[in-house]
Scaffold this motif. Structure first.
Motif, PDB file in Angstrom:
ATOM      1  N   GLU A  25       1.006  -1.668   0.414  1.00 38.13           N
ATOM      2  CA  GLU A  25       0.214   0.114  -0.160  1.00 38.13           C
ATOM      3  C   GLU A  25       0.613   1.293   0.135  1.00 38.13           C
ATOM      4  O   GLU A  25       0.146   1.813  -0.618  1.00 38.13           O
ATOM      5  CB  GLU A  25      -0.678   0.216   1.367  1.00 38.13           C
ATOM      6  CG  GLU A  25      -2.169  -1.485   1.088  1.00 38.13           C
ATOM      7  CD  GLU A  25      -3.090  -0.617   0.316  1.00 38.13           C
ATOM      8  OE1 GLU A  25      -3.460  -1.833  -0.358  1.00 38.13           O
ATOM      9  OE2 GLU A  25      -3.028   0.448  -0.025  1.00 38.13           O
ATOM     10  N   SER A  26       1.982   1.469   0.827  1.00 38.55           N
ATOM     11  CA  SER A  26       2.644   2.355   0.244  1.00 38.55           C
ATOM     12  C   SER A  26       2.104   3.749   1.456  1.00 38.55           C
ATOM     13  O   SER A  26       2.217   5.100   0.413  1.00 38.55           O
ATOM     14  CB  SER A  26       3.928   2.418  -0.612  1.00 38.55           C
ATOM     15  OG  SER A  26       4.332   1.621  -1.265  1.00 38.55           O
ATOM     16  N   ARG A  27       1.538   3.542   2.118  1.00 38.48           N
ATOM     17  CA  ARG A  27       0.421   4.707   2.803  1.00 38.48           C
ATOM     18  C   ARG A  27       0.051   3.806   4.072  1.00 38.48           C
ATOM     19  O   ARG A  27       0.898   3.401   4.741  1.00 38.48           O
ATOM     20  CB  ARG A  27      -0.656   5.394   1.823  1.00 38.48           C
ATOM     21  CG  ARG A  27      -1.686   3.553   2.069  1.00 38.48           C
ATOM     22  CD  ARG A  27      -2.746   3.992   1.498  1.00 38.48           C
ATOM     23  NE  ARG A  27      -3.547   2.674   1.467  1.00 38.48           N
ATOM     24  CZ  ARG A  27      -4.531   3.085   2.765  1.00 38.48           C
ATOM     25  NH1 ARG A  27      -4.561   3.812   3.580  1.00 38.48           N
ATOM     26  NH2 ARG A  27      -5.552   1.201   2.321  1.00 38.48           N
ATOM     27  N   VAL A  28       0.027   6.003   4.871  1.00 36.04           N
ATOM     28  CA  VAL A  28      -0.525   5.531   5.918  1.00 36.04           C
ATOM     29  C   VAL A  28      -1.891   4.464   6.325  1.00 36.04           C
ATOM     30  O   VAL A  28      -2.696   4.734   5.515  1.00 36.04           O
ATOM     31  CB  VAL A  28      -0.641   7.101   7.112  1.00 36.04           C
ATOM     32  CG1 VAL A  28      -1.291   7.028   8.087  1.00 36.04           C
ATOM     33  CG2 VAL A  28       0.701   7.624   7.037  1.00 36.04           C
ATOM     34  N   ALA A  68       2.376   3.557   9.674  1.00 34.48           N
ATOM     35  CA  ALA A  68       3.213   3.713   8.286  1.00 34.48           C
ATOM     36  C   ALA A  68       4.121   3.252   8.019  1.00 34.48           C
ATOM     37  O   ALA A  68       5.132   2.988   8.654  1.00 34.48           O
ATOM     38  CB  ALA A  68       3.604   5.461   7.606  1.00 34.48           C
ATOM     39  N   GLY A 214       8.269  11.286   4.412  1.00 30.71           N
ATOM     40  CA  GLY A 214       7.507  10.158   5.260  1.00 30.71           C
ATOM     41  C   GLY A 214       8.775   8.801   5.886  1.00 30.71           C
ATOM     42  O   GLY A 214       8.164   7.730   6.380  1.00 30.71           O
TER      43      GLY A 214
END
Length: 249
Positions: A25-28, A68, A214
């Motif tokens: 997903e590479s997201r929070v 994350a 990030g």
């Protein structure tokens, strides 16, 4: 009769599923979102996410129940996938530096009052007790930690030092006045040095990696015999900085 296939341990399966989720997903994502997506109990999801954050694979968004992935999740695959250009190139560069210098090359990140070695390529004279991937050290006692701490404000550094003194009574106490003098030198020079922790005959030289949005700030370190490290300091710093520029998030 064919041997019966063993069922995987549930907690291990869930940890792998969590890592795969964040890698893909590479997201929070929040605890509730992850639990729903993976069809896991929310209480178990929360506990496992917190454990993975403690180990440095995830980071929790301050003041929230969201998490994350850190660069450590990506590094799990960089050893077997040479086509991961960014991290694969960095790891190859670390390997080249190890073979060229015969020293130990370390990639590290700060976790509160500790610094975690997320990748360690040990040199010829190093042992698992000296340096190992996943190991932690008090952040103020080794160069991979102090170079990272130097990026914080003086006020934040003072708070961290007092916290370290309170929570690590078995470790050498940090004298804040002396620490701030060392921090000033690190900021002025752009590199940090320290004895090698468990191996005093080794000296560590550390620089910062470029910032990646990030992601936690990382340090890159070369450990060599102390006499060699002192004699070749400028060359070592320049080599580390050149390697660090290969990393672009």
């Amino acid at each position: 009769m064919a041997a019966r296939q063993r069922q995987p341990v549930k907690s291990v399966t869930r940890c792998i599923e969590l890592l795969e989720f964040f890698a893909q997903e590479s997201r929070v994502a929040t605890v509730g979102e992850v639990a729903k997506r993976l069809r896991m109990p929310q209480s178990s999801t929360s506990m496992l996410l917190s454990s993975l954050a403690t180990l440095g694979y995830l980071q929790q968004v301050p003041g929230t129940r969201a998490f994350a992935a850190t660069v450590r999740v990506r590094l799990l695959g960089s050893f077997v996938q040479d086509d991961i250009a960014v991290l694969g190139g960095l790891i190859r560069g670390m390997e080249e530096m190890r073979h060229r210098t015969r020293g130990s090359v370390i990639l590290a990140m700060r976790q509160g009052i500790l610094v975690r070695y997320i990748v360690v390529l040990r040199g010829d004279n190093s042992t698992a007790e000296s340096f190992s991937t996943g190991a932690t050290r008090p952040v103020f006692q080794v160069a991979p930690g102090t170079i990272l701490v130097a990026e914080e404000t003086d006020e934040q550094i003072g708070l961290l030092a007092r916290r370290a003194n309170a929570e690590q009574p078995d470790q050498a106490q940090t004298m804040i006045a002396d620490l701030m003098k060392d921090i000033a030198g690190i900021r002025r020079n752009g590199w940090a040095r320290s004895p090698g922790g468990a191996t005093p005959s080794t000296e560590l030289t550390s620089v910062l990696m470029p910032r990646v949005a990030g992601q936690p700030l990382l340090s890159l370190t070369l450990g060599l015999p102390a006499r060699e490290a002192v004699a070749r300091r400028q060359e070592i710093v320049e080599s580390l900085r050149a390697l660090a520029t290969r990393f672009h998030g």
